[in-house]
Design an enzyme around this catalytic site. Sequence first.
Site, mmCIF file in Angstrom:
data_model
loop_
_atom_site.group_PDB
_atom_site.id
_atom_site.type_symbol
_atom_site.label_atom_id
_atom_site.label_comp_id
_atom_site.label_asym_id
_atom_site.label_seq_id
_atom_site.Cartn_x
_atom_site.Cartn_y
_atom_site.Cartn_z
ATOM 1 N N GLU A 98 0.834 -1.211 0.000
ATOM 2 C CA GLU A 98 0.000 0.000 0.000
ATOM 3 C C GLU A 98 0.866 1.258 0.000
ATOM 4 O O GLU A 98 2.006 1.224 0.474
ATOM 5 C CB GLU A 98 -0.883 0.031 1.254
ATOM 6 N N ASP A 99 0.320 2.343 -0.518
ATOM 7 C CA ASP A 99 1.040 3.608 -0.424
ATOM 8 C C ASP A 99 0.799 4.263 0.933
ATOM 9 O O ASP A 99 1.706 4.800 1.543
ATOM 10 C CB ASP A 99 0.628 4.563 -1.565
ATOM 11 N N ASP A 102 -4.583 5.138 6.125
ATOM 12 C CA ASP A 102 -5.161 6.343 6.723
ATOM 13 C C ASP A 102 -6.103 5.894 7.852
ATOM 14 O O ASP A 102 -5.665 5.634 8.965
ATOM 15 C CB ASP A 102 -5.879 7.094 5.586
ATOM 16 N N PHE A 151 -3.180 16.469 3.765
ATOM 17 C CA PHE A 151 -3.447 15.807 2.483
ATOM 18 C C PHE A 151 -2.117 15.657 1.752
ATOM 19 O O PHE A 151 -1.518 16.648 1.343
ATOM 20 C CB PHE A 151 -4.444 16.611 1.650
ATOM 21 N N ARG A 164 0.594 12.374 -8.900
ATOM 22 C CA ARG A 164 1.139 11.037 -8.624
ATOM 23 C C ARG A 164 2.595 10.929 -9.059
ATOM 24 O O ARG A 164 3.373 10.184 -8.489
ATOM 25 C CB ARG A 164 0.337 9.966 -9.383
HETATM 26 C C1 PRP Z 1 -5.880 5.324 -0.778
HETATM 27 C C2 PRP Z 1 -4.730 4.391 -0.389
HETATM 28 C C3 PRP Z 1 -5.415 3.304 0.370
HETATM 29 C C4 PRP Z 1 -6.585 4.017 1.020
HETATM 30 C C5 PRP Z 1 -6.234 4.318 2.425
HETATM 31 O O1 PRP Z 1 -6.432 4.883 -1.977
HETATM 32 O O2 PRP Z 1 -4.063 3.882 -1.513
HETATM 33 O O3 PRP Z 1 -5.860 2.257 -0.467
HETATM 34 O O4 PRP Z 1 -6.809 5.238 0.291
HETATM 35 O O5 PRP Z 1 -7.290 4.927 3.094
HETATM 36 P P1 PRP Z 1 -7.987 4.285 4.381
HETATM 37 O O6 PRP Z 1 -6.896 3.729 5.272
HETATM 38 O O7 PRP Z 1 -8.686 5.463 5.009
HETATM 39 O O8 PRP Z 1 -8.943 3.230 3.937
HETATM 40 P P2 PRP Z 1 -7.406 5.771 -2.885
HETATM 41 O O9 PRP Z 1 -8.812 5.377 -2.581
HETATM 42 O O10 PRP Z 1 -7.046 7.212 -2.715
HETATM 43 O O11 PRP Z 1 -7.068 5.260 -4.364
HETATM 44 P P3 PRP Z 1 -5.739 5.416 -5.244
HETATM 45 O O12 PRP Z 1 -4.650 4.569 -4.582
HETATM 46 O O13 PRP Z 1 -6.106 4.893 -6.586
HETATM 47 O O14 PRP Z 1 -5.350 6.886 -5.272
#
Ligand code: PRP
Length: 177
Positions: A98-99, A102, A151, A164
């Site tokens: 994961e990146d 949150d 953010f 990105r």
């Molecule tokens: C982001 C990130 C995680 C998630 C984390 O994805 O990559 O998958 O949000 O948030 P959380 O811990 O509150 O669930 P996003 O929905 O922004 O999609 P993306 O990676 O395509 O930008």
Amino acid sequence: MREQFEEVLLEEEQIRPRVSEIAARISHDYEGKDPLLVCVLKGAVFFMADLTREITIPCEMDFMAVSSYGTASDSSGVVRILKDLDATIEDRHVIIVEDIVDTGLTLSYLRKSLSARNPASVEVATLLTKPTRRKVDVPCLYEGFDVPDKFVVGYGLDYQERYRNLRFIAALPEGKL
Ligand code: PRP
């Protein structure tokens, strides 16, 4: 590009060695286990690409795309799988890549969903974590950096699909949201 951000949180020079450290730990911990790294699209693509190239043991890669039903900046915990894995993970050692974690809701869902497919193990590698935002506790074995409740964009993370491709990770000013 840099001027428009409130603050550069992590420079490329800080990210690279940390990714190498995580790769070294994975290479050590998974020796002989042929792990399957699962990249969660899209945000984790650069972390996945850099991490896997630093891993020194045989490993495989697969990709998932998920979508949260929450608003753009706040996830609800209800997750829809847009693209599933190509192959079965039964008896495989899976590492979810994961990146950012949150609230933890996306990862919590993913862990449960993948664990139900009878893998040998499921662990998580995340580049970033925002501990102050956590709603559910999800164990992450490999974590890169803690980031403040701002953010953040860059190195895969976006704001409305932009930023990105930044080589660094920065905080977007409130006024830009
Ligand atoms: C982001 C990130 C995680 C998630 C984390 O994805 O990559 O998958 O949000 O948030 P959380 O811990 O509150 O669930 P996003 O929905 O922004 O999609 P993306 O990676 O395509 O930008």
